[in-house]
Design a protein around this motif. Structure first.
Motif, PDB file in Angstrom:
ATOM      1  N   GLY A 104       0.821  -1.214   0.000  1.00 16.00           N
ATOM      2  CA  GLY A 104       0.000   0.000   0.000  1.00 16.00           C
ATOM      3  C   GLY A 104       0.850   1.257   0.000  1.00 16.00           C
ATOM      4  N   VAL A 105       0.224   2.383  -0.332  1.00 13.50           N
ATOM      5  CA  VAL A 105       0.930   3.668  -0.399  1.00 13.50           C
ATOM      6  C   VAL A 105       1.535   4.027   0.953  1.00 13.50           C
ATOM      7  CG1 VAL A 105       0.672   6.148  -0.822  1.00 13.50           C
ATOM      8  CG2 VAL A 105      -0.532   4.520  -2.263  1.00 13.50           C
ATOM      9  N   ASP A 106       0.780   3.812   2.036  1.00 12.60           N
ATOM     10  CA  ASP A 106       1.282   4.155   3.369  1.00 12.60           C
ATOM     11  C   ASP A 106       2.530   3.344   3.715  1.00 12.60           C
ATOM     12  OD1 ASP A 106      -0.366   1.896   3.304  1.00 12.60           O
ATOM     13  OD2 ASP A 106      -0.779   2.002   5.450  1.00 12.60           O
TER      14      ASP A 106
ATOM     15  N   ILE B   8       4.755   2.160   1.478  1.00 20.11           N
ATOM     16  CA  ILE B   8       5.867   2.666   0.662  1.00 20.11           C
ATOM     17  C   ILE B   8       6.538   3.853   1.365  1.00 20.11           C
ATOM     18  CG2 ILE B   8       6.374   4.003  -1.429  1.00 20.11           C
ATOM     19  CD1 ILE B   8       6.416   1.116  -2.002  1.00 20.11           C
ATOM     20  N   LYS B   9       5.731   4.695   2.028  1.00 20.33           N
ATOM     21  CA  LYS B   9       6.298   5.837   2.743  1.00 20.33           C
ATOM     22  C   LYS B   9       7.218   5.389   3.872  1.00 20.33           C
ATOM     23  CE  LYS B   9       2.334   8.849   1.744  1.00 20.33           C
ATOM     24  NZ  LYS B   9       1.153   9.538   2.319  1.00 20.33           N
TER      25      LYS B   9
ATOM     26  N   ALA C 122       3.543   2.357 -13.667  1.00 21.96           N
ATOM     27  CA  ALA C 122       2.605   3.423 -13.284  1.00 21.96           C
ATOM     28  C   ALA C 122       1.709   3.817 -14.459  1.00 21.96           C
ATOM     29  CB  ALA C 122       3.389   4.636 -12.784  1.00 21.96           C
TER      30      ALA C 122
ATOM     31  N   SER D  90       5.388  -3.180  -9.802  1.00 24.83           N
ATOM     32  CA  SER D  90       4.888  -1.808  -9.664  1.00 24.83           C
ATOM     33  C   SER D  90       3.471  -1.686 -10.229  1.00 24.83           C
ATOM     34  CB  SER D  90       5.830  -0.816 -10.350  1.00 24.83           C
ATOM     35  OG  SER D  90       5.775  -0.910 -11.747  1.00 24.83           O
TER      36      SER D  90
ATOM     37  N   PHE E  61       1.142  -2.668  -7.569  1.00 23.00           N
ATOM     38  CA  PHE E  61       1.028  -1.583  -6.594  1.00 23.00           C
ATOM     39  C   PHE E  61       0.062  -0.502  -7.087  1.00 23.00           C
ATOM     40  CE2 PHE E  61       2.488   2.747  -5.622  1.00 23.00           C
ATOM     41  CZ  PHE E  61       2.306   2.768  -4.242  1.00 23.00           C
ATOM     42  N   PHE E  62       0.201  -0.089  -8.353  1.00 23.54           N
ATOM     43  CA  PHE E  62      -0.643   0.997  -8.870  1.00 23.54           C
ATOM     44  C   PHE E  62      -2.073   0.547  -9.109  1.00 23.54           C
ATOM     45  CE2 PHE E  62       3.529   2.872  -9.853  1.00 23.54           C
ATOM     46  CZ  PHE E  62       3.316   4.128  -9.308  1.00 23.54           C
TER      47      PHE E  62
ATOM     48  N   TYR F 162      -3.605   0.932  -5.882  1.00 23.23           N
ATOM     49  CA  TYR F 162      -3.791   2.361  -5.614  1.00 23.23           C
ATOM     50  C   TYR F 162      -5.043   2.895  -6.330  1.00 23.23           C
ATOM     51  CZ  TYR F 162      -2.946   7.401  -5.812  1.00 23.23           C
ATOM     52  OH  TYR F 162      -3.070   8.763  -5.729  1.00 23.23           O
TER      53      TYR F 162
END
Length: 400
Positions: A78-80, A82-83, A208, A258, A261-262, A265
């Motif tokens: 998730g995006v969180d 990745i941070k 992406a 990737s 992942f997207f 997202y």
């Protein structure tokens, strides 16, 4: 007739390999080890009971399975997360493999009487972590909700996907340096090192872009089966492009991860429908992946290089482990979690099985020694890593 024989063989192989995998599970060992042993027993270096056509299509079947699990891995990030894992994931993709590869290059000059370039060719065959072993294990931990608070499985997933790019690029670079030296030509290593980060960025951008295009088109298909089939075919197409054209600036496996992942997202909660469908494909894909990896292992090659190979691997894995610890500096992982990351980064299988014979085929001096030690690295580290992950994750990382 050979097509029918091959089809029947593949069906029987699935039952046979799955049965051996279940036996290993009852012994509290990872099923993937059982599948690799099953492949080794009936493969070309065992009983040799594989139809020729099955051997010819085995790289395709392994690719399909690898694409599946990498895509599932991407869907699990998730995006969180990745941070949280950005910097250490980048470090994990570069530092351990690079340190291990150059350590082996140096040790090969001492123990094998290689030049440094010959040693580096061997080093960067061995240095790649195995996505076939690591990624399914991390996907399994994500599904069990293990280590999610600190995104440990995701950290290892992202690091491992780029780790292979580093190792393979340096392997091909030193192979080119070797032949340029023989032929009296020049090889621009600086250019190759510049191309490497560019290829990673390009691969991520392709994923992406495909994900964004999908959010406006094929991801809007209401029928989940058609949507799943479309996504899967696109993933296979992305892999085919690399296999067919061999672009220097494109890593299909990183692109596929990737893309997963997207898609997560852009799809929000609806990504779970695709995730479930891909899991169903993986149930069968993993059987062929690990069985065919096992078929590629030739234990007879090891011969007189067993002791030297073990010594080299002991020192190289020690340096690799130090590289993992360096990569995790500044993270909030405790010492148990760092130890787990070291264990998870040990296994080698896929790249080594695929690349071990290349130096020998291309006429590199010492190619047969390189092949022997690369195969030895699989026989030692694949069980070590797989069993280690299986036995320690409950003790070393938290179930959320």
């Amino acid at each position: 007739m050979q097509y029918l024989i091959t089809l029947v063989f593949l069906v029987v192989l699935a039952f046979y390999s799955n049965f051996i995998g279940k036996l290993f599970e009852k012994l509290r060992l990872p099923s993937l080890l059982g599948m690799m042993v099953a492949g080794l027993i009936i493969g070309p270096y065992g009983l040799d009971k594989i139809p020729d056509l099955a051997l010819k299509i085995s790289p395709i079947l392994k690719d399909i399975a690898l694409v599946t699990v990498l895509f599932i891995g991407g869907l699990g990030i998730g995006v969180d997360q990745i941070k949280k894992i950005g910097r250490p994931a980048v470090c994990l993709s570069i530092i351990p493999a690079t340190l291990e590869g150059f350590t082996i290059a140096y040790l090969a000059t001492i123990f094998l009487d290689f030049t440094f370039v010959q040693g580096a060719i061997l080093g960067f065959i061995i240095a790649a972590v195995s996505p076939a072993v690591l990624i399914p294990a991390m996907v399994n931990l994500i599904e069990k909700k293990v280590g999610q608070k600190k995104s440990i499985p995701q950290l290892l997933l992202v690091g491992a996907s780029a780790d292979d790019s580093i190792a393979i690029t340096l392997f091909t670079s030193f192979l080119a340096i070797y032949f340029q030296g023989i032929n009296g030509g020049d090889f621009n290593l600086k250019l190759q090192l510049i191309i490497l980060p560019i290829s990673i960025i390009v691969s991520l951008l392709v994923g992406a872009c495909v994900g964004y295009i999908g959010s406006k088109s094929f991801l809007l298909i209401k029928n989940i089966k058609i949507r799943l089939a479309t996504v899967f075919l696109i993933c296979l197409g992305l892999r085919y492009i690399e296999n067919r054209f061999h672009f220097n600036l494109y890593n299909s496996l990183l692109t596929i991860m990737s893309l997963g992942f997207f898609i997560r997202y852009y799809q929000k909660e609806k990504y779970k429908e695709i995730h479930q469908g891909m899991n169903n494909i993986w149930k069968y894909g993993k059987i062929y992946l690990f069985t065919f990896v096992g078929m590629a292992i030739n234990p007879r090659l090891i011969g007189g290089y067993f002791f030297i190979g073990v010594v080299i691997l002991f020192f190289s894995l020690t340096i690799r482990s130090i590289g993992v610890l360096i990569s995790l500096i500044g993270t909030d992982l405790d010492y148990k979690e760092r130890l787990f990351c070291i264990i998870a980064y040990l296994p080698k299988a896929t790249v080594q099985s695929a690349k071990a014979g290349i130096p020998l085929q291309m006429g590199v001096i010492g190619g047969e020694i390189m092949q022997a030690i690369a195969i030895l690295s699989v026989l030692i580290t694949a069980p070590l890593g797989a069993i280690g992950i299986n036995l320690t994750y409950d003790r070393l990382i938290n179930r959320d």
